[in-house]
Design a protein around this motif. Structure first.
Motif, PDB file in Angstrom:
ATOM      1  N   TRP A   1      13.229 -28.615 -45.973  1.00  0.00           N
ATOM      2  CA  TRP A   1      13.112 -29.475 -44.789  1.00  0.00           C
ATOM      3  C   TRP A   1      14.227 -30.511 -44.779  1.00  0.00           C
ATOM      4  CZ3 TRP A   1      11.014 -28.618 -40.415  1.00  0.00           C
ATOM      5  CH2 TRP A   1      10.673 -29.649 -39.536  1.00  0.00           C
TER       6      TRP A   1
ATOM      7  N   TYR B   1      21.124 -41.280 -46.321  1.00  0.00           N
ATOM      8  CA  TYR B   1      20.036 -42.012 -45.650  1.00  0.00           C
ATOM      9  C   TYR B   1      19.977 -43.455 -46.151  1.00  0.00           C
ATOM     10  CZ  TYR B   1      15.140 -43.655 -45.617  1.00  0.00           C
ATOM     11  OH  TYR B   1      13.998 -44.402 -45.527  1.00  0.00           O
ATOM     12  N   LYS B   2      20.084 -43.630 -47.468  1.00  0.00           N
ATOM     13  CA  LYS B   2      20.048 -44.989 -48.031  1.00  0.00           C
ATOM     14  C   LYS B   2      21.191 -45.830 -47.463  1.00  0.00           C
ATOM     15  CE  LYS B   2      18.358 -43.476 -52.513  1.00  0.00           C
ATOM     16  NZ  LYS B   2      18.773 -43.332 -53.912  1.00  0.00           N
TER      17      LYS B   2
ATOM     18  N   ASP C   1      11.753 -40.894 -48.948  1.00  0.00           N
ATOM     19  CA  ASP C   1      11.340 -42.139 -49.595  1.00  0.00           C
ATOM     20  C   ASP C   1      10.660 -41.959 -50.946  1.00  0.00           C
ATOM     21  OD1 ASP C   1      12.347 -43.930 -47.774  1.00  0.00           O
ATOM     22  OD2 ASP C   1      10.551 -43.987 -46.532  1.00  0.00           O
ATOM     23  N   ILE C   2       9.964 -40.849 -51.144  1.00  0.00           N
ATOM     24  CA  ILE C   2       9.066 -40.825 -52.312  1.00  0.00           C
ATOM     25  C   ILE C   2       9.581 -40.087 -53.541  1.00  0.00           C
ATOM     26  CG2 ILE C   2       6.989 -41.143 -50.913  1.00  0.00           C
ATOM     27  CD1 ILE C   2       6.394 -38.216 -51.127  1.00  0.00           C
ATOM     28  N   CYS C   3      10.683 -39.390 -53.434  1.00  0.00           N
ATOM     29  CA  CYS C   3      11.157 -38.649 -54.609  1.00  0.00           C
ATOM     30  C   CYS C   3      11.450 -39.627 -55.744  1.00  0.00           C
ATOM     31  CB  CYS C   3      12.414 -37.852 -54.285  1.00  0.00           C
ATOM     32  SG  CYS C   3      13.091 -36.988 -55.726  1.00  0.00           S
TER      33      CYS C   3
ATOM     34  N   LEU D   1      10.945 -38.427 -43.509  1.00  0.00           N
ATOM     35  CA  LEU D   1      10.996 -39.793 -44.029  1.00  0.00           C
ATOM     36  C   LEU D   1      10.168 -39.928 -45.311  1.00  0.00           C
ATOM     37  CD1 LEU D   1      12.381 -42.412 -43.288  1.00  0.00           C
ATOM     38  CD2 LEU D   1      10.383 -43.072 -41.963  1.00  0.00           C
ATOM     39  N   TYR D   2       8.969 -39.331 -45.323  1.00  0.00           N
ATOM     40  CA  TYR D   2       8.175 -39.302 -46.562  1.00  0.00           C
ATOM     41  C   TYR D   2       9.007 -38.728 -47.689  1.00  0.00           C
ATOM     42  CZ  TYR D   2       3.615 -39.598 -44.042  1.00  0.00           C
ATOM     43  OH  TYR D   2       2.538 -39.972 -43.288  1.00  0.00           O
ATOM     44  N   TYR D   3       9.585 -37.544 -47.404  1.00  0.00           N
ATOM     45  CA  TYR D   3      10.303 -36.818 -48.454  1.00  0.00           C
ATOM     46  C   TYR D   3      11.495 -37.618 -48.965  1.00  0.00           C
ATOM     47  CZ  TYR D   3       7.633 -32.669 -46.986  1.00  0.00           C
ATOM     48  OH  TYR D   3       6.641 -31.777 -46.677  1.00  0.00           O
TER      49      TYR D   3
ATOM     50  N   MET E   1      15.394 -37.299 -37.589  1.00  0.00           N
ATOM     51  CA  MET E   1      14.403 -38.004 -38.396  1.00  0.00           C
ATOM     52  C   MET E   1      12.995 -37.753 -37.864  1.00  0.00           C
ATOM     53  SD  MET E   1      14.138 -39.746 -41.094  1.00  0.00           S
ATOM     54  CE  MET E   1      15.719 -40.473 -41.516  1.00  0.00           C
ATOM     55  N   ASN E   2      12.100 -37.400 -38.746  1.00  0.00           N
ATOM     56  CA  ASN E   2      10.694 -37.269 -38.378  1.00  0.00           C
ATOM     57  C   ASN E   2       9.870 -37.744 -39.559  1.00  0.00           C
ATOM     58  OD1 ASN E   2      10.331 -34.873 -40.183  1.00  0.00           O
ATOM     59  ND2 ASN E   2      11.813 -34.024 -38.729  1.00  0.00           N
ATOM     60  N   ARG E   3       8.572 -37.886 -39.333  1.00  0.00           N
ATOM     61  CA  ARG E   3       7.739 -38.523 -40.353  1.00  0.00           C
ATOM     62  C   ARG E   3       7.762 -37.750 -41.678  1.00  0.00           C
ATOM     63  NH1 ARG E   3       1.969 -39.689 -38.267  1.00  0.00           N
ATOM     64  NH2 ARG E   3       3.223 -40.598 -36.597  1.00  0.00           N
ATOM     65  N   GLN E   4       7.688 -36.427 -41.544  1.00  0.00           N
ATOM     66  CA  GLN E   4       7.686 -35.616 -42.773  1.00  0.00           C
ATOM     67  C   GLN E   4       8.959 -35.861 -43.583  1.00  0.00           C
ATOM     68  OE1 GLN E   4       6.879 -34.539 -39.689  1.00  0.00           O
ATOM     69  NE2 GLN E   4       5.563 -32.736 -39.713  1.00  0.00           N
TER      70      GLN E   4
END
Lengths: 241, 424
Positions: free
Chosen positions: B115, B62-63, B26-28, B22-24, B17-20
């Motif tokens: 990624w 992940y969810k 969460d936001i789709c 996590l963004y990907y 897990m890394n920030r990039q």
């Protein structure tokens, strides 16, 4: 205020606003708590400097021009949905503070007409765009990719819009009455003023506020966090190699 | 699936897990714009190949294990447990991906599907379900690195005949292919085989470059496999060699992923900065032409020629101008593919697919866009600076009866080179 209105359009408003604000803050905190990978993920071409990078990020986040290449209708409806959402938000601000310069320019009657037409148009645009996005998900491959969350959010937003449109087109509540209701919320003594309490559309108003509250509560924990994350994603797009 | 295995796989997602990422995750919004970006989805209309769906498989895991919503109301986001069915689907979607990142270009949030899939690959490997062919090829590279003394003599022996060809071509009996030359300015990293060594040797000889050849091949199957420690080890062979020889720059042959591994990934994997410059042979050739170090016969190729832009060279590494500059020096009838540059379609063979015969049918089917693109130009020659692309184009040429000639950038350059043998 009856007990339903008191809960739905009273107590729940405080909870919803708090959950939305703290929830959003928590989600952002979650992102920043996780360390970044040092690998840079940018694609090319890349902006010349940092200023250009921010401009590209804003362009991609607000206008996503590359989508025009593949699906013009989707682009149009999505842009209209978001602009409609922003416009509806701005329109609701009139409940906090009258747009006095506009009233001075148009007169009381003119302002009422303007509010009816602009609010009505936005309401219709929102309705059409949400229906488009919803029906789109009923056929493959969108259906195969969609999760219940996607339908839930669209239906929830649809209900909010329908109730809002009902208040706009068939309601008999005026902005001054809404303002009084808002003042009661701000004073932590939620109450419907007499005009609302005696109105036939008070149930519609209470339901409108209730569904909006549900949306606010669910917002930070749903894919709607893209309203912040989009900027991060589009900034990574041009990360320098 | 037993619990320890499930826990192991969840731990991998946690560690990766890394920030990039996590963004990907969460936001789709599952808007599906990416469907029209992916050559595999467009050709097959199978949701398995829809980029957002490939990513969604990991997102659902992940969810399930990392979000409250997935714990309390799993049905809402279709959060799912890791089981054999999921791993089967993951294998198909992940190892089929060519890593072209065209979906990232079209995504309104710029989500990098590759990624997310890199985590899927790590999980598959841990479950013992990584691509076997890629694992074997990766293992072979590592074993070559560990036993280089055994290989060295064979390599030097093989190169003797190549050296003769070089001497004939440049008319210089002393021309040679230096290996392990300490103090050379440039360490050139070729592919396995001599086809990327001879043309480079000719170019370096003519440009009077103090160069030396790497003992190791540039391609990195550990990278395609998604095994970061192995990918790092494979690249490290070259980095160690460059340090030992104290070269100023490492020049990577025309190859999509090898340049990116060395220039975009290695430093983060190893946690250290390169002590040398990393350049692609494409920029090096363009520089030699510009500075007059090598001379090309202008308009040497008069047949209609087009340039297939490898995704790892264009969209993912930014070499848009250099290849076109070189091609324009040589070809009098250069025709662009449409679309091109950042919008160019993947050939269908990237990501190690040309090595994995289980995906043969898929890559032939999904190469139809590329075939159509090339046919539209009427080109008879296709030049492309990536071995994977060329292998895929060869297959497409045969299967679709295209009757085109497929050449590498260096071969194009060397054929057109004006060599003054008397001066050598």
């Amino acid at each position: 205020m009856n007990w339903f209105s008191f809960l739905a359009a009273g107590v729940l408003v405080y909870i919803a606003v708090a959950v939305f604000l703290f929830g959003t803050g928590y989600r952002v905190f979650q992102w920043f708590r996780v360390p970044r990978s040092g690998i840079r993920l940018g694609i090319f071409p890349q902006p010349r400097n940092k200023g250009a990078r921010v401009l590209w990020m804003a362009r991609d986040s607000f206008f996503f021009p590359q989508v025009l290449d593949v699906d013009r209708w989707m682009w149009l409806f999505v842009i209209l949905l978001h602009l409609g959402g922003i416009a509806a938000f701005v329109g609701h601000l009139r409940i906090i503070q009258e747009f006095t310069p506009l009233v001075n320019a148009l007169g009381d009657e003119g302002m009422a007409q303007f509010a009816l037409w602009s609010g009505g148009t936005i309401g219709i645009i929102l309705l059409v765009t949400v229906l488009y996005l919803l029906f789109r998900r009923f056929k493959s491959p969108y259906k195969d990719l969609s999760t219940p969350e996607d339908y839930f959010l669209l239906v929830l937003i649809l209900v909010i819009i329908l109730l809002g449109n009902h208040l706009r087109f068939f309601g008999d509540i005026h902005v001054a009455d809404y303002r009084e209701y808002l003042q009661s919320l701000l004073a932590f003594r939620p109450a419907f003023p007499e005009a609302i309490a005696e109105s036939g559309t008070r149930w519609v108003l209470a339901s409108h506020v209730l569904t909006a509250n549900i949306l606010l509560i669910y917002f930070p924990f749903s894919k709607l966090v893209h309203f912040i994350g989009a900027f991060a994603g589009n900034l990574l797009r041009s990360e320098k190699q | 699936m037993n619990e320890t295995r499930e826990k192991t796989l969840v731990d991998i997602l946690d560690k990766k897990m890394n920030r990039q990422l996590l963004y990907y995750l969460d936001i789709c919004t599952r808007c599906s714009i990416c469907k029209d970006a992916c050559h595999q989805y467009v050709s097959t209309r199978d949701v398995l190949y829809l980029p957002a769906y490939r990513a969604e498989l990991i997102r659902r895991v992940y969810k399930k294990y990392f979000t409250g919503m997935g714990q309390f109301i799993p049905a809402l986001g279709e959060a799912r447990e890791i089981d054999d069915k999921l791993l089967d689907e993951l294998y198909q979607t992940t190892y089929a991906c060519t890593g072209c990142r065209r979906c990232m270009f079209y995504c309104p949030f710029s989500i990098d599907t590759t990624w997310i899939l890199s985590v899927a690959k790590a999980m598959l490997i841990a479950a013992g379900r990584g691509s076997q062919i890629l694992a074997e090829l990766s293992g072979a590279s590592i074993s070559k690195g560990e036993n280089i003394d055994l290989f060295k003599d064979i390599i030097i022996d093989t190169l003797k005949s190549t050296e003769k060809e070089l001497q004939e071509k440049v008319g210089d009996a002393k021309a040679n292919i230096p290996i392990g030359k300490e103090g050379a300015d440039t360490l050139y990293v070729a592919l396995a085989g001599t086809h990327t060594i001879l043309p480079a040797a000719i170019i370096f000889h003519q440009a009077r470059v103090n160069w030396t050849l790497s003992l190791f091949e540039a391609s990195n199957y550990g990278y395609f496999l998604g095994n970061v420690p192995q990918a790092k080890t494979i690249a490290q062979r070259i980095v160690d060699e460059a340090r030992r020889l104290k070269v100023k720059e490492v020049v990577i042959t025309e190859c999509g992923h090898a340049y990116r591994v060395m220039s975009h990934f290695y430093e983060t994997w190893a946690g250290e900065k390169h002590l040398f410059k990393v350049r692609s042979i494409l920029e090096v050739i363009a520089e030699y032409i510009r500075e007059g170090k090598i001379k090309l016969a202008r308009g040497h190729v008069s047949k209609p020629l087009t340039y297939h832009e490898p995704c790892q060279v264009g969209r993912n590494a930014g070499f848009y101008e250099e290849p076109r500059y070189i091609v324009r020096q040589v070809a009098s009838d250069f025709r662009e593919l449409t679309p091109n540059r950042e919008r160019n379609w993947c050939c269908g063979g990237g990501g190690g697919l040309v090595a994995e015969f289980e995906f043969d049918d898929l890559r032939i089917k999904t190469g139809e866009r590329k075939v159509q693109q090339i046919r539209e130009t009427g080109a008879e020659i296709v030049v492309s600076p990536c071995e994977n692309c060329r292998l895929q184009l060869d297959t497409l040429n045969e299967k679709y009866n295209m009757e085109i000639e497929i050449i590498s950038m260096m071969d194009l350059v060397v054929d057109a080179m004006v060599i003054d043998k008397a001066a050598n």
